[in-house]
Design a protein around this motif. Structure first.
Motif, mmCIF file in Angstrom:
data_model
loop_
_atom_site.group_PDB
_atom_site.id
_atom_site.type_symbol
_atom_site.label_atom_id
_atom_site.label_comp_id
_atom_site.label_asym_id
_atom_site.label_seq_id
_atom_site.Cartn_x
_atom_site.Cartn_y
_atom_site.Cartn_z
ATOM 1 N N ILE A 280 -19.412 -31.997 6.117
ATOM 2 C CA ILE A 280 -19.986 -30.874 5.205
ATOM 3 C C ILE A 280 -20.316 -29.534 5.806
ATOM 4 N N VAL A 281 -19.889 -28.878 5.022
ATOM 5 C CA VAL A 281 -19.239 -27.635 5.651
ATOM 6 C C VAL A 281 -20.246 -26.433 5.032
ATOM 7 N N SER A 282 -20.858 -25.579 5.515
ATOM 8 C CA SER A 282 -21.042 -24.585 4.960
ATOM 9 C C SER A 282 -19.987 -23.022 4.885
ATOM 10 N N PHE A 283 -19.698 -23.032 3.410
ATOM 11 C CA PHE A 283 -19.331 -21.746 3.362
ATOM 12 C C PHE A 283 -19.610 -20.498 3.028
ATOM 13 N N ARG A 284 -19.739 -19.657 3.841
ATOM 14 C CA ARG A 284 -20.918 -18.357 3.451
ATOM 15 C C ARG A 284 -20.434 -17.540 2.315
ATOM 16 N N HIS A 285 -18.730 -17.896 1.598
ATOM 17 C CA HIS A 285 -19.271 -17.057 0.054
ATOM 18 C C HIS A 285 -18.688 -17.918 -0.178
ATOM 19 N N THR A 286 -18.047 -19.137 -0.726
ATOM 20 C CA THR A 286 -18.202 -20.643 -1.048
ATOM 21 C C THR A 286 -19.251 -21.344 -1.555
ATOM 22 N N GLY A 287 -19.974 -21.850 -0.940
ATOM 23 C CA GLY A 287 -21.014 -22.628 -1.404
ATOM 24 C C GLY A 287 -20.697 -23.775 0.245
ATOM 25 N N LEU A 288 -21.051 -25.295 -0.336
ATOM 26 C CA LEU A 288 -21.095 -26.127 0.350
ATOM 27 C C LEU A 288 -19.973 -27.354 0.182
ATOM 28 N N ALA A 289 -19.525 -27.685 1.342
ATOM 29 C CA ALA A 289 -18.204 -28.944 0.609
ATOM 30 C C ALA A 289 -18.246 -29.845 1.619
ATOM 31 N N LYS A 290 -17.835 -31.152 1.036
ATOM 32 C CA LYS A 290 -17.083 -32.006 1.566
ATOM 33 C C LYS A 290 -16.009 -31.995 2.426
ATOM 34 N N LEU A 291 -16.038 -32.187 3.502
ATOM 35 C CA LEU A 291 -14.107 -32.946 3.983
ATOM 36 C C LEU A 291 -14.293 -33.503 4.142
ATOM 37 N N ASN A 292 -13.055 -34.591 3.957
ATOM 38 C CA ASN A 292 -12.439 -36.115 4.416
ATOM 39 C C ASN A 292 -11.918 -35.484 5.773
ATOM 40 N N ARG A 293 -12.813 -36.261 6.822
ATOM 41 C CA ARG A 293 -12.557 -36.245 8.187
ATOM 42 C C ARG A 293 -10.677 -36.383 8.485
ATOM 43 N N LYS A 294 -10.611 -37.174 7.940
ATOM 44 C CA LYS A 294 -8.946 -37.696 8.232
ATOM 45 C C LYS A 294 -7.792 -36.981 7.393
ATOM 46 N N GLU B 227 -8.946 -33.547 2.366
ATOM 47 C CA GLU B 227 -9.630 -33.453 1.212
ATOM 48 C C GLU B 227 -11.123 -32.561 0.547
ATOM 49 N N VAL B 228 -10.756 -32.207 -0.446
ATOM 50 C CA VAL B 228 -12.233 -31.311 -0.717
ATOM 51 C C VAL B 228 -13.236 -32.420 -1.416
ATOM 52 N N ILE B 229 -14.192 -33.661 -1.007
ATOM 53 C CA ILE B 229 -14.885 -34.286 -1.945
ATOM 54 C C ILE B 229 -15.401 -33.792 -2.687
ATOM 55 N N TRP B 230 -16.124 -32.952 -2.143
ATOM 56 C CA TRP B 230 -17.559 -32.214 -3.133
ATOM 57 C C TRP B 230 -17.415 -30.854 -2.897
ATOM 58 N N LEU B 231 -17.974 -29.868 -3.501
ATOM 59 C CA LEU B 231 -18.073 -28.549 -3.369
ATOM 60 C C LEU B 231 -19.000 -28.509 -4.701
ATOM 61 N N PHE B 232 -20.144 -27.177 -4.029
ATOM 62 C CA PHE B 232 -21.077 -26.680 -4.928
ATOM 63 C C PHE B 232 -20.861 -24.983 -4.001
ATOM 64 N N GLY B 233 -21.609 -24.021 -5.469
ATOM 65 C CA GLY B 233 -21.652 -23.038 -4.919
ATOM 66 C C GLY B 233 -22.109 -22.057 -6.153
ATOM 67 N N ARG B 234 -22.006 -20.746 -5.618
ATOM 68 C CA ARG B 234 -22.293 -20.115 -7.088
ATOM 69 C C ARG B 234 -21.089 -19.104 -7.370
ATOM 70 N N GLY B 235 -19.514 -20.032 -7.163
ATOM 71 C CA GLY B 235 -18.482 -19.432 -7.271
ATOM 72 C C GLY B 235 -18.068 -19.730 -8.526
ATOM 73 N N GLY B 236 -18.627 -21.150 -9.510
ATOM 74 C CA GLY B 236 -18.499 -21.197 -10.244
ATOM 75 C C GLY B 236 -18.254 -23.008 -10.460
ATOM 76 N N ARG B 237 -17.551 -23.157 -8.962
ATOM 77 C CA ARG B 237 -17.454 -25.230 -8.874
ATOM 78 C C ARG B 237 -18.956 -26.103 -8.393
#
Length: 234
Positions: A73-87, A90-100
């Protein structure tokens, strides 16, 4: 919008190295959806190939491993929080103020703005230090209880700090869940000259009572602050 021509962008790279071997490699430029989901530095028309500035649309600043599934689970300062498949990356989920926002029941107001310091609490909830997303002129802590199976926001709690917004860095660590006590570092707050409450580096706050247990006054800035037990073991 579709991008044409050549543009400068700052590629965000995440790597995991085990026993001197690269076992995971992820680059934001391989996920073009991040371009449009950024809330900052995404005016690509002003970033031509001859410009000296770069477009830092993603900007990772914190990462944790989810103990439930081992993914990042990564904090992207300008995009939001995203969960990435460690293998697979793949972007499993994302949420942030940029629109997704992938979770039902979640709105822009729930999302951080220029947030830092993603953490997983003992009950599985997530916390971030939200630099500038508060409806008032304060920094805040956001706490999320999410259901990844139904993709719903189960519960959200906002802890508004007594200090002014900070535009960068900072951290928030839950010290005691029963009293909702957090150790809050205000990052670059001390660099905002002439503004009130900028001489505080960090607070320990009991949000249940609203009392501040400890304050360190300092006009410097710090990336994050941690609290060690009274007796450190060698």
């Amino acid at each position: 919008p579709e991008l044409t021509g050549s543009y400068k962008a700052c590629n965000c790279v995440i790597q995991e190295i085990k026993n001197d071997e690269l076992v995971f490699h992820w680059e934001s430029v391989n996920h073009p959806e991040f371009y449009n989901y950024s809330c900052f530095h995404k005016d690509f028309s002003n970033y031509g190939e001859n410009q000296e500035v770069y477009n830092d649309y993603c900007h990772s600043n914190a990462l944790v491993i989810d103990p439930k599934d081992g993914n990042f689970i990564v904090s992207f300062r300008h995009t939001g929080l995203a969960k990435l498949n460690r293998k697979t990356g793949e972007v499993i989920w994302l949420f942030g103020r940029g629109g997704r926002i992938d979770f039902e029941g979640m709105t822009n107001e729930h999302c951080g703005y220029l947030q830092h310091d993603i953490r997983i609490c003992d009950d599985g909830s997530l916390t971030v230090f939200d630099n500038s997303g508060c409806s008032t002129d304060n920094s805040r802590i956001c706490r999320y209880w999410i259901d990844e199976e139904s993709m719903q926001l189960v519960k959200f709690k906002e802890y508004v700090t007594p200090r002014k917004r900070s535009m960068f860095m900072g951290s928030a660590i839950l010290l005691d869940d029963e009293t909702e006590t957090f150790l809050v570092c205000y990052g670059g707050l001390g660099t905002d000259e002439g503004s009130p409450n900028t001489s505080v580096l960090f607070d320990e706050i009991n949000f249940l009572t609203g009392e501040t247990n400890f304050t360190l006054e300092n006009d410097l800035c710090a990336y994050r602050v941690v609290k060690y037990p009274n007796e450190c073991k060698s």
